[in-house]
Design a protein around this motif. Structure first.
Motif, PDB file in Angstrom:
ATOM      1  N   ASN A 177     -37.091 -40.782 -31.971  1.00 21.95           N
ATOM      2  CA  ASN A 177     -38.435 -40.973 -31.422  1.00 21.95           C
ATOM      3  C   ASN A 177     -39.129 -42.226 -31.950  1.00 21.95           C
ATOM      4  N   ARG A 178     -38.514 -42.958 -32.859  1.00 22.48           N
ATOM      5  CA  ARG A 178     -39.071 -44.257 -33.267  1.00 22.48           C
ATOM      6  C   ARG A 178     -38.998 -45.266 -32.131  1.00 22.48           C
ATOM      7  N   ARG A 179     -38.178 -45.014 -31.136  1.00 27.16           N
ATOM      8  CA  ARG A 179     -38.050 -45.915 -29.996  1.00 27.16           C
ATOM      9  C   ARG A 179     -39.375 -46.062 -29.245  1.00 27.16           C
ATOM     10  N   TRP A 180     -40.236 -45.059 -29.343  1.00 21.05           N
ATOM     11  CA  TRP A 180     -41.544 -45.131 -28.687  1.00 21.05           C
ATOM     12  C   TRP A 180     -42.389 -46.290 -29.220  1.00 21.05           C
ATOM     13  N   ASP A 181     -42.104 -46.759 -30.430  1.00 20.88           N
ATOM     14  CA  ASP A 181     -42.908 -47.831 -31.016  1.00 20.88           C
ATOM     15  C   ASP A 181     -42.810 -49.127 -30.213  1.00 20.88           C
ATOM     16  N   MET A 182     -41.798 -49.254 -29.357  1.00 17.07           N
ATOM     17  CA  MET A 182     -41.620 -50.463 -28.564  1.00 17.07           C
ATOM     18  C   MET A 182     -42.248 -50.359 -27.176  1.00 17.07           C
ATOM     19  N   VAL A 183     -42.884 -49.225 -26.876  1.00 18.34           N
ATOM     20  CA  VAL A 183     -43.477 -49.022 -25.557  1.00 18.34           C
ATOM     21  C   VAL A 183     -44.971 -49.326 -25.613  1.00 18.34           C
ATOM     22  N   HIS A 184     -45.413 -50.226 -24.753  1.00 20.37           N
ATOM     23  CA  HIS A 184     -46.839 -50.513 -24.609  1.00 20.37           C
ATOM     24  C   HIS A 184     -47.398 -49.569 -23.556  1.00 20.37           C
ATOM     25  N   ILE A 185     -48.207 -48.600 -24.002  1.00 13.25           N
ATOM     26  CA  ILE A 185     -48.696 -47.552 -23.106  1.00 13.25           C
ATOM     27  C   ILE A 185     -49.879 -48.054 -22.289  1.00 13.25           C
ATOM     28  N   ARG A 186     -49.852 -47.714 -21.001  1.00 18.96           N
ATOM     29  CA  ARG A 186     -50.939 -48.059 -20.098  1.00 18.96           C
ATOM     30  C   ARG A 186     -51.797 -46.814 -19.844  1.00 18.96           C
ATOM     31  N   PRO A 187     -53.074 -46.987 -19.540  1.00 25.73           N
ATOM     32  CA  PRO A 187     -53.964 -45.837 -19.367  1.00 25.73           C
ATOM     33  C   PRO A 187     -53.554 -44.878 -18.262  1.00 25.73           C
ATOM     34  N   ASP A 188     -52.832 -45.365 -17.246  1.00 27.14           N
ATOM     35  CA  ASP A 188     -52.448 -44.469 -16.148  1.00 27.14           C
ATOM     36  C   ASP A 188     -51.009 -43.968 -16.261  1.00 27.14           C
ATOM     37  N   ASP A 189     -50.382 -44.153 -17.424  1.00 30.74           N
ATOM     38  CA  ASP A 189     -49.026 -43.652 -17.627  1.00 30.74           C
ATOM     39  C   ASP A 189     -48.999 -42.126 -17.602  1.00 30.74           C
ATOM     40  N   VAL A 190     -47.837 -41.603 -17.216  1.00 29.84           N
ATOM     41  CA  VAL A 190     -47.608 -40.162 -17.208  1.00 29.84           C
ATOM     42  C   VAL A 190     -46.396 -39.869 -18.083  1.00 29.84           C
ATOM     43  N   PHE A 191     -46.552 -38.935 -19.008  1.00 27.52           N
ATOM     44  CA  PHE A 191     -45.470 -38.508 -19.883  1.00 27.52           C
ATOM     45  C   PHE A 191     -45.063 -37.089 -19.499  1.00 27.52           C
ATOM     46  N   VAL A 192     -43.776 -36.870 -19.303  1.00 28.32           N
ATOM     47  CA  VAL A 192     -43.258 -35.522 -19.091  1.00 28.32           C
ATOM     48  C   VAL A 192     -42.518 -35.144 -20.368  1.00 28.32           C
ATOM     49  N   VAL A 193     -43.074 -34.172 -21.097  1.00 28.05           N
ATOM     50  CA  VAL A 193     -42.597 -33.836 -22.442  1.00 28.05           C
ATOM     51  C   VAL A 193     -42.116 -32.390 -22.437  1.00 28.05           C
ATOM     52  N   THR A 194     -40.831 -32.177 -22.672  1.00 27.02           N
ATOM     53  CA  THR A 194     -40.261 -30.837 -22.549  1.00 27.02           C
ATOM     54  C   THR A 194     -39.079 -30.649 -23.491  1.00 27.02           C
ATOM     55  N   PRO A 195     -38.755 -29.405 -23.850  1.00 28.72           N
ATOM     56  CA  PRO A 195     -37.413 -29.136 -24.376  1.00 28.72           C
ATOM     57  C   PRO A 195     -36.409 -29.344 -23.238  1.00 28.72           C
ATOM     58  N   PRO A 196     -35.149 -29.623 -23.562  1.00 27.74           N
ATOM     59  CA  PRO A 196     -34.154 -29.782 -22.503  1.00 27.74           C
ATOM     60  C   PRO A 196     -34.024 -28.538 -21.624  1.00 27.74           C
ATOM     61  N   LYS A 197     -33.640 -28.763 -20.375  1.00 27.90           N
ATOM     62  CA  LYS A 197     -33.340 -27.706 -19.404  1.00 27.90           C
ATOM     63  C   LYS A 197     -34.528 -26.765 -19.185  1.00 27.90           C
ATOM     64  N   SER A 198     -35.716 -27.360 -19.160  1.00 25.97           N
ATOM     65  CA  SER A 198     -36.927 -26.563 -18.987  1.00 25.97           C
ATOM     66  C   SER A 198     -37.726 -26.950 -17.751  1.00 25.97           C
ATOM     67  N   THR A 252     -37.661 -30.501 -16.634  1.00 27.92           N
ATOM     68  CA  THR A 252     -38.000 -31.917 -16.755  1.00 27.92           C
ATOM     69  C   THR A 252     -37.758 -32.673 -15.453  1.00 27.92           C
ATOM     70  N   THR A 253     -36.554 -32.593 -14.944  1.00 30.63           N
ATOM     71  CA  THR A 253     -36.187 -33.330 -13.737  1.00 30.63           C
ATOM     72  C   THR A 253     -37.023 -32.873 -12.548  1.00 30.63           C
ATOM     73  N   TRP A 254     -37.281 -31.586 -12.480  1.00 30.46           N
ATOM     74  CA  TRP A 254     -38.084 -31.038 -11.392  1.00 30.46           C
ATOM     75  C   TRP A 254     -39.482 -31.664 -11.400  1.00 30.46           C
ATOM     76  N   VAL A 255     -40.132 -31.667 -12.565  1.00 26.59           N
ATOM     77  CA  VAL A 255     -41.489 -32.210 -12.647  1.00 26.59           C
ATOM     78  C   VAL A 255     -41.483 -33.718 -12.409  1.00 26.59           C
ATOM     79  N   GLN A 256     -40.510 -34.429 -12.964  1.00 31.36           N
ATOM     80  CA  GLN A 256     -40.449 -35.867 -12.723  1.00 31.36           C
ATOM     81  C   GLN A 256     -40.267 -36.173 -11.232  1.00 31.36           C
ATOM     82  N   THR A 257     -39.475 -35.380 -10.556  1.00 29.63           N
ATOM     83  CA  THR A 257     -39.295 -35.567  -9.117  1.00 29.63           C
ATOM     84  C   THR A 257     -40.605 -35.340  -8.370  1.00 29.63           C
ATOM     85  N   ILE A 258     -41.326 -34.294  -8.759  1.00 30.41           N
ATOM     86  CA  ILE A 258     -42.630 -34.030  -8.134  1.00 30.41           C
ATOM     87  C   ILE A 258     -43.571 -35.205  -8.372  1.00 30.41           C
TER      88      ILE A 258
END
Length: 298
Positions: free
Chosen positions: A17-38, A40-46
């Motif tokens: 999760n240190r990889r997030w330090d290289m992401v410049h977040i924008r105010p309208d960004d959307v994060f989909v945060v889940t345990p695996p197989k919960s 994730t893909t369904w919500v991202q598709t929506i």
């Protein structure tokens, strides 16, 4: 404003999760945060469907809505691709919310599923991807029940985290609960999505400030039905059509619940119940397992 202080460190063989330090977040960004197989893909598709209003959109989730934590892609390349995007962005994380950078304006969509359903779906998923180290936790010939023991005994952090033990799922849930009073942090449940997909679309559209006509929304909902996504697995699976997974179709498995019924011994279920009750209140546990409406009385 982005809060980078006080974040927990999550380093697994698959994620960092240190990889997030290289992401410049924008105010309208959307994060989909889940345990695996919960879900994730369904919500991202929506989200992709809502962003575009196009039921024929090629989501290409692994490229256009990348999984930031995963180590398999060079992070400078991922960060550069994100920075070059001129459209509204969505990113995926399997890191609990206490390890993800928090922005006051970006939207965080936290998605959960019955832990035992997620576990059994993960078992099948790991047979479908070329990462043999998972065999240490998920041996193919598991006559001694090693997999479930490790599901119960594994810790939330370090090497254990990426094999998704129960402790990691509970950490995800508790970290999301701790932030759920924020207006930009929302919690969704796989069971609720299954029961009321149009309602899920409507709620997400409102959270994201997106409006479409009723006719368009009906088309988008139809596109996101499980059977349609499974029938077009090469289009909807992460990395679909690239040959990464043995079967894109198997990524979607059955989309059903209660996968564990008849698969666990009474002793295993008792150990699971004991751990859930030790960490969660009865109401917290009921929501994590069954969503808003509780268990199906049938």
């Amino acid at each position: 404003m982005v809060d980078l202080t006080g974040r927990k460190l999550y380093l697994g063989p698959l994620t960092d999760n240190r990889r997030w330090d290289m992401v410049h977040i924008r105010p309208d960004d959307v994060f989909v945060v889940t345990p695996p197989k919960s879900g994730t893909t369904w919500v991202q598709t929506i989200v992709a469907l809502l962003f575009t209003g196009d039921p024929a959109v090629e989501a290409e989730l692994s490229v256009k809505m990348p999984w930031i934590d995963i180590r398999v892609r060079e992070m400078p390349d991922v960060a550069a691709r994100l920075e070059a995007m001129t459209h509204r962005r969505c990113m995926k994380s399997h890191t609990p919310m206490d390890g993800v950078p928090l922005d006051d304006h970006a939207q965080y969509i936290c998605v959960f599923r019955h832990p035992l359903d997620a576990h059994f779906s993960y078992r099948k998923h790991l047979r479908n991807i070329p990462m043999p180290w998972f065999g240490l936790w998920y041996p193919e010939d598991d006559v001694d029940g090693v997999t479930f023991r490790r599901f119960l005994d594994g810790g939330a952090e370090g090497f254990d985290g990426d094999a998704m033990p129960l402790d990691h799922i509970i950490r995800h849930y508790q970290a999301a609960l701790a932030l759920a009073d924020r207006p930009n942090v929302s919690m969704f449940h796989y069971a609720d999505m299954t029961r009321d997909l149009p309602g899920t679309f409507a709620r997400l559209a409102e959270l994201l400030g997106i409006t479409h006509s009723a006719q368009v929304m009906d088309q988008l909902v139809e596109t996101a039905h499980f059977d349609n996504m499974r029938a077009q697995a090469a289009r909807f699976a992460p990395g679909g059509g690239t040959g990464f997974m043995k079967s894109d179709t198997d990524f979607f498995d059955s989309g059903t619940s209660n996968k564990w019924v008849g698969q666990l011994t009474d002793r295993e279920l008792e150990a699971y119940d004991k751990m859930m009750d030790a960490y969660l209140t009865p109401s917290e546990r009921a929501w994590l397992e069954y969503g808003t409406d509780g268990p199906d009385p049938s």
